[in-house]
Design a protein around this motif. Structure first.
Motif, short mmCIF file in Angstrom:
data_model
loop_
_atom_site.label_atom_id
_atom_site.label_comp_id
_atom_site.label_asym_id
_atom_site.label_seq_id
_atom_site.Cartn_x
_atom_site.Cartn_y
_atom_site.Cartn_z
N GLU A 12 74.97 41.39 19.62
CA GLU A 12 75.68 42.63 19.92
C GLU A 12 75.85 43.43 18.64
O GLU A 12 75.72 44.64 18.64
CB GLU A 12 77.03 42.33 20.58
N ASP A 13 76.15 42.76 17.55
CA ASP A 13 76.28 43.44 16.28
C ASP A 13 74.91 43.94 15.80
O ASP A 13 74.83 44.96 15.14
CB ASP A 13 76.90 42.50 15.24
N LEU A 14 73.86 43.23 16.14
CA LEU A 14 72.50 43.65 15.76
C LEU A 14 72.20 45.04 16.31
O LEU A 14 71.77 45.92 15.57
CB LEU A 14 71.46 42.65 16.27
N GLY A 15 72.46 45.26 17.58
CA GLY A 15 72.18 46.56 18.18
C GLY A 15 72.93 47.68 17.50
O GLY A 15 72.38 48.74 17.19
N ASN A 48 71.19 49.04 22.53
CA ASN A 48 72.17 48.85 23.59
C ASN A 48 72.35 47.39 23.98
O ASN A 48 72.90 47.08 25.04
CB ASN A 48 71.80 49.71 24.80
N ASN A 49 71.84 46.51 23.12
CA ASN A 49 72.02 45.06 23.27
C ASN A 49 71.43 44.48 24.55
O ASN A 49 71.92 43.50 25.08
CB ASN A 49 73.50 44.70 23.16
N ARG A 50 70.38 45.11 25.04
CA ARG A 50 69.69 44.57 26.22
C ARG A 50 68.55 43.64 25.81
O ARG A 50 68.06 42.86 26.62
CB ARG A 50 69.18 45.70 27.10
N THR A 51 68.14 43.74 24.54
CA THR A 51 67.11 42.86 24.01
C THR A 51 67.33 42.71 22.51
O THR A 51 68.01 43.52 21.91
CB THR A 51 65.69 43.39 24.32
#
Length: 113
Positions: A12-15, A48-51
């Motif tokens: 989540e932080d990555l996105g 958007n943290n979908r991938t």
């Protein structure tokens, strides 16, 4: 703490970080996608943290945004931040002339008093 939790990566932080770096560098999702040879939808999904980005794409992204992979991971993973910061400093300083390195050392000695 379980081994799985211990090795978890905060995607989540990555996105959020990927988006922040893109914007900070004045890049659009289309520009990033073109440079990384992926689709704009892929970049949107990451932001958007979908991938999650593969390691290969993540390393290209770090290079595109002008930081080291260590630094990027350090921005995402708090436990790695100190090591990443050290590595980023070394990476930058290694490009300087000996004269510039000496000036930096002199400044650091003053700060460290």
């Amino acid at each position: 703490m379980s081994k799985e939790t211990e090795n978890a990566f905060d995607f989540e932080d990555l996105g959020r970080k990927v988006k922040e770096l893109r914007i900070k560098n004045g890049l659009t999702q289309n520009q990033v996608a073109s440079e990384l040879h992926v689709t704009p939808g892929y970049i949107s999904n990451v932001e958007n943290n979908r991938t999650a980005m593969s390691l290969r794409v993540l390393s290209y992204y770090a290079k595109l945004t002008g930081i080291t992979l260590d630094s990027l991971v350090g921005k995402i993973e708090p436990e790695y931040r100190t090591t990443a910061l050290d590595n980023e400093l070394l990476s930058i300083i290694s490009r300087y002339s000996d004269e510039k390195k000496q000036k930096i050392l002199d400044i650091l000695k003053i700060i460290d008093r």
